[in-house]
Scaffold this motif. Structure first.
Motif, PDB file in Angstrom:
ATOM      1  N   LEU A   7       0.841  -1.202   0.000  1.00 19.42           N
ATOM      2  CA  LEU A   7       0.000   0.000   0.000  1.00 19.42           C
ATOM      3  C   LEU A   7       0.871   1.246   0.000  1.00 19.42           C
ATOM      4  CD1 LEU A   7      -2.825   1.327   0.215  1.00 19.42           C
ATOM      5  CD2 LEU A   7      -2.557   1.208   2.713  1.00 19.42           C
ATOM      6  N   GLY A   8       1.973   1.198   0.762  1.00 18.98           N
ATOM      7  CA  GLY A   8       2.893   2.332   0.792  1.00 18.98           C
ATOM      8  C   GLY A   8       3.430   2.659  -0.594  1.00 18.98           C
ATOM      9  N   GLU A   9       3.769   1.615  -1.374  1.00 19.71           N
ATOM     10  CA  GLU A   9       4.251   1.827  -2.737  1.00 19.71           C
ATOM     11  C   GLU A   9       3.161   2.427  -3.618  1.00 19.71           C
ATOM     12  OE1 GLU A   9       7.385   1.399  -3.982  1.00 19.71           O
ATOM     13  OE2 GLU A   9       7.858   1.162  -1.862  1.00 19.71           O
ATOM     14  N   LEU A  10       1.934   1.943  -3.421  1.00 22.67           N
ATOM     15  CA  LEU A  10       0.816   2.473  -4.203  1.00 22.67           C
ATOM     16  C   LEU A  10       0.587   3.953  -3.895  1.00 22.67           C
ATOM     17  CD1 LEU A  10      -1.661  -0.529  -3.765  1.00 22.67           C
ATOM     18  CD2 LEU A  10      -0.660   0.216  -5.934  1.00 22.67           C
ATOM     19  N   VAL A  11       0.607   4.292  -2.607  1.00 24.57           N
ATOM     20  CA  VAL A  11       0.378   5.683  -2.188  1.00 24.57           C
ATOM     21  C   VAL A  11       1.492   6.590  -2.717  1.00 24.57           C
ATOM     22  CG1 VAL A  11       0.286   7.216  -0.183  1.00 24.57           C
ATOM     23  CG2 VAL A  11      -1.003   5.076  -0.169  1.00 24.57           C
ATOM     24  N   LYS A  12       2.727   6.117  -2.644  1.00 30.29           N
ATOM     25  CA  LYS A  12       3.850   6.914  -3.161  1.00 30.29           C
ATOM     26  C   LYS A  12       3.729   7.123  -4.663  1.00 30.29           C
ATOM     27  CE  LYS A  12       7.033   5.311   0.435  1.00 30.29           C
ATOM     28  NZ  LYS A  12       8.139   4.354   0.743  1.00 30.29           N
ATOM     29  N   THR A  13       3.158   6.129  -5.357  1.00 28.88           N
ATOM     30  CA  THR A  13       2.941   6.257  -6.799  1.00 28.88           C
ATOM     31  C   THR A  13       2.037   7.440  -7.110  1.00 28.88           C
ATOM     32  OG1 THR A  13       3.255   3.883  -7.164  1.00 28.88           O
ATOM     33  CG2 THR A  13       2.024   5.058  -8.845  1.00 28.88           C
ATOM     34  N   LEU A  14       1.127   7.765  -6.178  1.00 25.06           N
ATOM     35  CA  LEU A  14       0.247   8.926  -6.347  1.00 25.06           C
ATOM     36  C   LEU A  14       0.952  10.234  -5.990  1.00 25.06           C
ATOM     37  CD1 LEU A  14      -3.256   7.839  -4.973  1.00 25.06           C
ATOM     38  CD2 LEU A  14      -2.642   8.377  -7.325  1.00 25.06           C
ATOM     39  N   GLY A  15       2.182  10.146  -5.494  1.00 28.79           N
ATOM     40  CA  GLY A  15       2.905  11.347  -5.112  1.00 28.79           C
ATOM     41  C   GLY A  15       2.607  11.821  -3.703  1.00 28.79           C
ATOM     42  N   ILE A  16       2.046  10.921  -2.889  1.00 31.60           N
ATOM     43  CA  ILE A  16       1.724  11.266  -1.496  1.00 31.60           C
ATOM     44  C   ILE A  16       2.800  10.697  -0.577  1.00 31.60           C
ATOM     45  CG2 ILE A  16       0.024  11.020   0.365  1.00 31.60           C
ATOM     46  CD1 ILE A  16      -2.105  10.577  -1.810  1.00 31.60           C
ATOM     47  N   GLY A  17       3.272  11.497   0.356  1.00 30.46           N
ATOM     48  CA  GLY A  17       4.290  11.032   1.295  1.00 30.46           C
ATOM     49  C   GLY A  17       3.688  10.157   2.382  1.00 30.46           C
ATOM     50  N   VAL A  18       4.370   9.068   2.713  1.00 28.56           N
ATOM     51  CA  VAL A  18       3.921   8.174   3.784  1.00 28.56           C
ATOM     52  C   VAL A  18       4.676   8.534   5.057  1.00 28.56           C
ATOM     53  CG1 VAL A  18       3.788   5.789   4.585  1.00 28.56           C
ATOM     54  CG2 VAL A  18       3.359   6.319   2.172  1.00 28.56           C
ATOM     55  N   VAL A  19       3.948   9.020   6.053  1.00 31.15           N
ATOM     56  CA  VAL A  19       4.566   9.460   7.304  1.00 31.15           C
ATOM     57  C   VAL A  19       4.767   8.287   8.254  1.00 31.15           C
ATOM     58  CG1 VAL A  19       4.339  10.992   9.294  1.00 31.15           C
ATOM     59  CG2 VAL A  19       3.522  11.737   7.050  1.00 31.15           C
ATOM     60  N   ASP A  20       3.781   7.395   8.330  1.00 25.42           N
ATOM     61  CA  ASP A  20       3.871   6.239   9.220  1.00 25.42           C
ATOM     62  C   ASP A  20       2.835   5.204   8.782  1.00 25.42           C
ATOM     63  OD1 ASP A  20       4.748   4.630  11.265  1.00 25.42           O
ATOM     64  OD2 ASP A  20       3.746   5.745  12.874  1.00 25.42           O
ATOM     65  N   SER A  21       3.003   3.984   9.254  1.00 27.52           N
ATOM     66  CA  SER A  21       2.023   2.936   8.963  1.00 27.52           C
ATOM     67  C   SER A  21       1.740   2.163  10.245  1.00 27.52           C
ATOM     68  CB  SER A  21       2.528   1.992   7.869  1.00 27.52           C
ATOM     69  OG  SER A  21       3.755   1.407   8.225  1.00 27.52           O
ATOM     70  N   VAL A  22       0.483   1.736  10.395  1.00 30.23           N
ATOM     71  CA  VAL A  22       0.052   1.083  11.621  1.00 30.23           C
ATOM     72  C   VAL A  22      -0.667  -0.219  11.285  1.00 30.23           C
ATOM     73  CG1 VAL A  22      -1.350   1.276  13.703  1.00 30.23           C
ATOM     74  CG2 VAL A  22      -0.253   3.317  12.752  1.00 30.23           C
ATOM     75  N   LEU A  23      -0.223  -1.294  11.928  1.00 30.46           N
ATOM     76  CA  LEU A  23      -0.862  -2.598  11.773  1.00 30.46           C
ATOM     77  C   LEU A  23      -1.760  -2.808  12.991  1.00 30.46           C
ATOM     78  CD1 LEU A  23      -0.549  -4.757   9.568  1.00 30.46           C
ATOM     79  CD2 LEU A  23       1.140  -5.899  11.015  1.00 30.46           C
ATOM     80  N   VAL A  24      -3.036  -3.034  12.753  1.00 29.98           N
ATOM     81  CA  VAL A  24      -3.999  -3.142  13.862  1.00 29.98           C
ATOM     82  C   VAL A  24      -4.625  -4.535  13.866  1.00 29.98           C
ATOM     83  CG1 VAL A  24      -6.133  -2.251  14.851  1.00 29.98           C
ATOM     84  CG2 VAL A  24      -4.542  -0.678  13.719  1.00 29.98           C
ATOM     85  N   ARG A  25      -4.482  -5.230  14.976  1.00 22.85           N
ATOM     86  CA  ARG A  25      -5.153  -6.518  15.118  1.00 22.85           C
ATOM     87  C   ARG A  25      -6.471  -6.287  15.849  1.00 22.85           C
ATOM     88  NH1 ARG A  25      -5.165 -10.706  19.108  1.00 22.85           N
ATOM     89  NH2 ARG A  25      -6.030 -12.614  18.202  1.00 22.85           N
ATOM     90  N   ALA A  26      -7.565  -6.589  15.154  1.00 26.93           N
ATOM     91  CA  ALA A  26      -8.897  -6.420  15.737  1.00 26.93           C
ATOM     92  C   ALA A  26      -9.635  -7.747  15.614  1.00 26.93           C
ATOM     93  CB  ALA A  26      -9.664  -5.317  15.004  1.00 26.93           C
ATOM     94  N   PRO A  27      -9.631  -8.561  16.691  1.00 25.58           N
ATOM     95  CA  PRO A  27     -10.292  -9.874  16.636  1.00 25.58           C
ATOM     96  C   PRO A  27     -11.732  -9.794  16.156  1.00 25.58           C
ATOM     97  CG  PRO A  27      -9.038  -9.650  18.659  1.00 25.58           C
ATOM     98  CD  PRO A  27      -9.039  -8.302  18.009  1.00 25.58           C
ATOM     99  N   LYS A  28     -12.384  -8.678  16.477  1.00 27.31           N
ATOM    100  CA  LYS A  28     -13.745  -8.465  16.004  1.00 27.31           C
ATOM    101  C   LYS A  28     -13.826  -7.097  15.338  1.00 27.31           C
ATOM    102  CE  LYS A  28     -16.138 -11.327  19.462  1.00 27.31           C
ATOM    103  NZ  LYS A  28     -17.180 -11.352  20.529  1.00 27.31           N
ATOM    104  N   THR A  29     -14.322  -7.092  14.106  1.00 26.10           N
ATOM    105  CA  THR A  29     -14.477  -5.812  13.417  1.00 26.10           C
ATOM    106  C   THR A  29     -15.795  -5.173  13.834  1.00 26.10           C
ATOM    107  OG1 THR A  29     -15.542  -6.882  11.533  1.00 26.10           O
ATOM    108  CG2 THR A  29     -13.167  -6.584  11.409  1.00 26.10           C
ATOM    109  N   THR A  30     -15.836  -3.859  13.805  1.00 21.90           N
ATOM    110  CA  THR A  30     -17.058  -3.141  14.172  1.00 21.90           C
ATOM    111  C   THR A  30     -17.615  -2.430  12.949  1.00 21.90           C
ATOM    112  OG1 THR A  30     -15.827  -1.139  14.768  1.00 21.90           O
ATOM    113  CG2 THR A  30     -16.184  -2.770  16.506  1.00 21.90           C
ATOM    114  N   ALA A  31     -18.919  -2.217  12.954  1.00 17.75           N
ATOM    115  CA  ALA A  31     -19.590  -1.611  11.805  1.00 17.75           C
ATOM    116  C   ALA A  31     -19.177  -0.151  11.622  1.00 17.75           C
ATOM    117  CB  ALA A  31     -21.099  -1.702  11.985  1.00 17.75           C
TER     118      ALA A  31
END
Length: 435
Positions: free
Chosen positions: A39-63
């Motif tokens: 995703l970072g490569e895709l975003v950079k392809t648009l010319g947008i800088g990636v400041v940080d990335s966060v991996l979130v484990r959510a055993p249950k997703t919410t609506a």
């Protein structure tokens, strides 16, 4: 009308993005991290800088947030602390979730689908590709129009469209958002009709091409694997080839000649990517159908990528969805000059048995690939000697146009010809064949 399908108004391009990927099970953590990097490569392809990335484990997703409210607050706070003007989700988020995140964070929120759609919109060149991208973007934007046009969400009557009606007639009690959606659906229908017309023209062109039985090979593979560069090398052409994801979207076909004299059409196709939005797979089926109609496929894999195996599997999965999984495939492991670890190379050879080892950049493995292509088509042609009376100029001309003449001499009143002839035409020339 064109502004209607911008997913949101953007006074200026966003510059600082926080990337987020949500996953449920611990066993998916490694794959999730890989997708987040992509995703970072895709975003950079648009010319947008990636400041940080966060991996979130959510055993249950919410609506509402796709994760717990506490974790959502934490990410919003983190985005503000980093002065981000955009949060990009690797997951597909619903219009309601997108609305909830933007209302509470006061930051632009998009997902992987929108990123890919924006890249495709920038890269489309031909009329067909442009229409396909437009259709996909409109279908994506339609359910999100409610938040785009909330300032118009009021009732009004009159044939002139009332206040804010932009000249669009609406009935008594019809809200402006309903008018906009109706106009949007009408435009989608028009684009579909226009796209169908373009496809009919292309089908006619293909039928003309197929009258002369020239075999076709489609080059397929993950985006940025080196497909366009391979086409350029094999055909001495200048198709756009950049070190970017989705550098080219439009199908390009070039003709080459194999060692036995047989012609072959090589077709470059759009690159694949994991989690390609389904609407884009649908929209690009017309472009990708070159793969389903080809005599065989050349599957290019970037051997230097740590994700080479997954990229290869993704390509096969998309081909299966297109109904092309039964095609004969030549696998090319490209960029082997960048693989210095012999164990790694052996691992790739095991994963992709019988693959051609290549470096398009260093011109390594070209002869091996050509030999494999020749082998793929060896049963489609026959090499033979013919003696044709000089007055049968029609036969001599046909050999020149539909076969490959390797040698031509004259013996008294006869033309003595050695040619490579397609199997389909073998019987046509049979009476002139030298036994």
């Amino acid at each position: 009308m064109s502004d209607m399908f911008e997913v949101r108004e953007r006074p200026q391009m966003v510059e600082r993005a926080l990337l987020v990927h949500v996953y449920q099970h611990r066993r998916d953590e490694e794959e999730s991290q890989s997708l987040l990097e992509e995703l970072g490569e895709l975003v950079k392809t648009l010319g947008i800088g990636v400041v940080d990335s966060v991996l979130v484990r959510a055993p249950k997703t919410t609506a509402r947030y796709l994760m717990g409210s506490g974790k959502a607050d934490e990410i919003m706070t983190h985005a503000h602390a980093l002065d981000c003007d955009c949060i990009v989700f690797d997951n597909e988020i619903s219009p309601a979730q997108q609305r909830a995140w933007e209302e509470e964070s006061k930051i632009c929120v998009i997902d992987r689908q929108e990123v890919i759609l924006d890249i495709f919109a920038q890269r489309a060149q031909t009329k067909e590709a442009t229409l396909q991208v437009s259709l996909a973007r409109m279908q994506y934007a339609l359910p999100r129009m409610a938040r785009m046009w909330t300032h118009l969400d009021r009732q009004g009557g009159g044939s002139g469209g009332g206040k804010g009606g932009a000249g669009a007639a609406r009935g008594e009690g019809e809200k402006q958002i309903e008018v906009d959606k109706r106009l949007a659906r009408e435009r989608i229908a028009r684009v579909k009709a226009e796209l169908e017309d373009v496809r009919k023209i292309r089908m006619t062109q293909r039928k003309e091409r197929m009258k002369t039985p020239v075999p076709v090979a489609a080059i397929v593979g993950y985006t940025n694997a080196g497909k366009s560069s391979l086409l350029n090398l094999m055909t001495d052409s200048d198709v756009l080839a950049e070190n970017k994801l989705f550098a080219t979207l439009d199908t390009t076909t070039r003709r080459i000649e194999l060692p036995d004299g047989q012609p072959l059409l090589l077709t470059d196709t759009v690159g694949f990517v994991r989690n390609l939005p389904h609407r884009l797979v649908e929209a690009f089926k017309a472009t990708l159908e070159e793969a389903t109609l080809a005599d065989f496929l050349v599957h290019v894999v970037d051997a230097s990528s740590a994700e080479a195996k997954k990229h290869g599997r993704t390509t096969i999965e998309v081909l299966t969805e297109l109904g092309a999984e039964e095609k004969q495939i030549i696998t090319v492991l490209n960029k082997i000059d960048c693989v210095e670890d012999q164990d790694r190379l052996n691992e790739l050879k095991s994963e992709f048995p019988n693959a051609v080892l290549m470096s398009v950049k260093e011109h390594i493995g070209v002869d091996d690939l050509v030999a494999r292509m020749n082998q793929m088509l060896h049963d489609r042609v026959v090499r033979a000697d013919y003696r044709v009376p000089a007055y049968r100029g029609d036969i001599i001309a046909r050999l020149h146009s539909d076969a490959k003449v390797l040698k031509l001499d004259y013996d008294e009143a006869d033309a003595v010809i050695t040619a490579v002839v397609p199997k389909q035409l073998e019987s046509f020339f049979d009476e002139f064949r030298v036994r």
